[in-house]
Design a protein around this motif. Structure first.
Motif, PDB file in Angstrom:
ATOM      1  N   ILE A 119      -3.560  15.828 -20.994  1.00 23.89           N
ATOM      2  CA  ILE A 119      -4.024  17.190 -21.339  1.00 23.89           C
ATOM      3  C   ILE A 119      -5.224  17.123 -22.494  1.00 23.89           C
ATOM      4  CG2 ILE A 119      -3.034  19.407 -22.117  1.00 23.89           C
ATOM      5  CD1 ILE A 119      -0.637  18.907 -20.844  1.00 23.89           C
TER       6      ILE A 119
ATOM      7  N   LEU B  95      -7.257  28.582 -24.952  1.00 27.25           N
ATOM      8  CA  LEU B  95      -7.719  27.560 -23.941  1.00 27.25           C
ATOM      9  C   LEU B  95      -8.945  28.170 -23.034  1.00 27.25           C
ATOM     10  CD1 LEU B  95      -4.206  27.247 -21.800  1.00 27.25           C
ATOM     11  CD2 LEU B  95      -5.302  25.901 -23.537  1.00 27.25           C
TER      12      LEU B  95
ATOM     13  N   ASP C 245       2.912  22.890 -15.626  1.00 34.07           N
ATOM     14  CA  ASP C 245       2.597  22.924 -17.077  1.00 34.07           C
ATOM     15  C   ASP C 245       2.408  24.061 -17.466  1.00 34.07           C
ATOM     16  OD1 ASP C 245       2.620  20.216 -16.953  1.00 34.07           O
ATOM     17  OD2 ASP C 245       0.524  19.599 -17.080  1.00 34.07           O
ATOM     18  N   LEU C 246       1.234  24.964 -17.224  1.00 35.71           N
ATOM     19  CA  LEU C 246       1.221  26.325 -17.512  1.00 35.71           C
ATOM     20  C   LEU C 246       2.584  27.285 -17.613  1.00 35.71           C
ATOM     21  CD1 LEU C 246      -0.989  27.666 -19.066  1.00 35.71           C
ATOM     22  CD2 LEU C 246      -1.581  28.890 -17.058  1.00 35.71           C
TER      23      LEU C 246
ATOM     24  N   HIS D  78      -6.289  23.213 -10.123  1.00 38.07           N
ATOM     25  CA  HIS D  78      -6.798  22.446 -11.443  1.00 38.07           C
ATOM     26  C   HIS D  78      -7.923  21.681 -11.260  1.00 38.07           C
ATOM     27  CE1 HIS D  78      -4.961  18.326 -10.946  1.00 38.07           C
ATOM     28  NE2 HIS D  78      -4.274  19.005 -10.169  1.00 38.07           N
TER      29      HIS D  78
ATOM     30  N   TRP E 218      -5.441  23.418 -15.872  1.00 38.02           N
ATOM     31  CA  TRP E 218      -3.896  23.209 -16.053  1.00 38.02           C
ATOM     32  C   TRP E 218      -3.164  23.276 -14.652  1.00 38.02           C
ATOM     33  CZ3 TRP E 218      -0.335  23.105 -20.543  1.00 38.02           C
ATOM     34  CH2 TRP E 218      -1.170  22.872 -21.628  1.00 38.02           C
ATOM     35  N   THR E 219      -2.216  22.403 -14.570  1.00 38.91           N
ATOM     36  CA  THR E 219      -1.186  22.378 -13.301  1.00 38.91           C
ATOM     37  C   THR E 219      -0.372  23.557 -13.540  1.00 38.91           C
ATOM     38  OG1 THR E 219       0.402  21.238 -14.160  1.00 38.91           O
ATOM     39  CG2 THR E 219      -1.226  20.008 -12.754  1.00 38.91           C
TER      40      THR E 219
ATOM     41  N   ASP F  14      -6.317  21.672 -26.234  1.00 36.90           N
ATOM     42  CA  ASP F  14      -5.431  22.350 -25.623  1.00 36.90           C
ATOM     43  C   ASP F  14      -4.221  22.361 -26.157  1.00 36.90           C
ATOM     44  OD1 ASP F  14      -7.636  23.458 -24.121  1.00 36.90           O
ATOM     45  OD2 ASP F  14      -6.677  22.698 -22.049  1.00 36.90           O
TER      46      ASP F  14
ATOM     47  N   ALA G 158      -4.459  29.363 -14.011  1.00 36.74           N
ATOM     48  CA  ALA G 158      -4.152  28.016 -14.349  1.00 36.74           C
ATOM     49  C   ALA G 158      -5.195  27.026 -13.828  1.00 36.74           C
ATOM     50  CB  ALA G 158      -2.706  27.783 -13.812  1.00 36.74           C
TER      51      ALA G 158
END
Length: 238
Positions: free
Chosen positions: A31, A114, A165-166, A185, A161-162, A35, A156
């Motif tokens: 990541i 983000l 994860d988010l 993503h 971001w996957t 972020d 996302a």
């Protein structure tokens, strides 16, 4: 599961973790450090933020990249990462939040960061299937709502971001049945890779995106209304 625990823990009490440790975790999780620092509530160093760039060019860049399918996005990400890192003529300069008003809730502040980490304002982001008023509301207040999962599924991907994860950062239950709305993503990976690029390099990359996607210029803005999320290899049913 361990990944989700780390992310939710940083979102809940990340200021208890030293910034250097957060950067180490970011590297291990794949990541962007900027972020994860934002998720943990730490300031993001200027060297991790994009340089000052022409906002019209940035908006066009994001739009034109969104016309690329998965194989084209992979090629475009390789192209972006091959470009030389040039000295920024001017440091990153942007208002403290990319929306119309300061964020009032924790996750709204994270979303703001983000977006900011990529140099965007809300109006610069590619079409995501959400109205601008919804997006502005998300980065102002993130309150309980039956639409939260849909909104997370929309934003996302363009942020790189996957969904798992988010969702972990947002403290929202996630299940494998949830899918990205328009973009996954892989689109956001290109936008994140482009953070260090200059205005001239963004123009060059947008031209490469047009070459790869064979996008035709119609003289008017035509968003990718269907997206490429259903083709994402990460979410294909076995």
């Amino acid at each position: 599961m361990e990944r989700a625990i780390i992310l939710s823990g940083l979102a809940a009490s990340g200021t208890d973790t030293a910034p250097r440790r957060v950067v180490e975790l970011a590297d291990g999780l794949g990541i962007p450090a900027a972020d994860l620092l934002a998720v943990a509530g730490h300031p993001v160093p200027a060297e991790l933020l994009p340089p000052k760039r022409d906002t019209r060019v940035l908006r066009q860049f994001a739009y034109r990249v969104s016309h690329c399918g998965h194989s084209q996005l992979a090629a475009l990400e390789t192209f972006v990462r091959s470009l030389p890192r040039v000295a920024a003529p001017e440091p990153f300069v942007q208002q403290a939040w990319p929306g119309r008003r300061p964020p009032e809730t924790r996750f709204a502040a994270v979303l703001c960061a983000l977006v900011r980490n990529r140099g965007f304002a809300i109006g610069d982001l590619p079409f995501m299937g959400l109205s601008l008023s919804t997006l502005y509301g998300m980065v102002w207040r993130w309150d309980p709502s039956p639409h939260r999962r849909q909104q997370l599924s929309a934003v996302a991907g363009p942020l790189g971001w996957t969904l798992p994860d988010l969702f972990a950062v947002a403290d929202e239950p996630y299940s494998e049945e949830i899918r990205p709305m328009l973009h996954c993503h892989h689109l956001g990976r290109v936008l994140a890779a482009a953070v260090p690029l200059s205005t001239a390099q963004l123009i060059e990359t947008a031209e490469e995106a047009d070459r790869l996607s064979a996008r035709q210029e119609h003289g008017v803005w035509r968003p990718v209304s269907q997206g490429f999320a259903e083709e994402c290899p990460d979410v294909q049913s076995p």
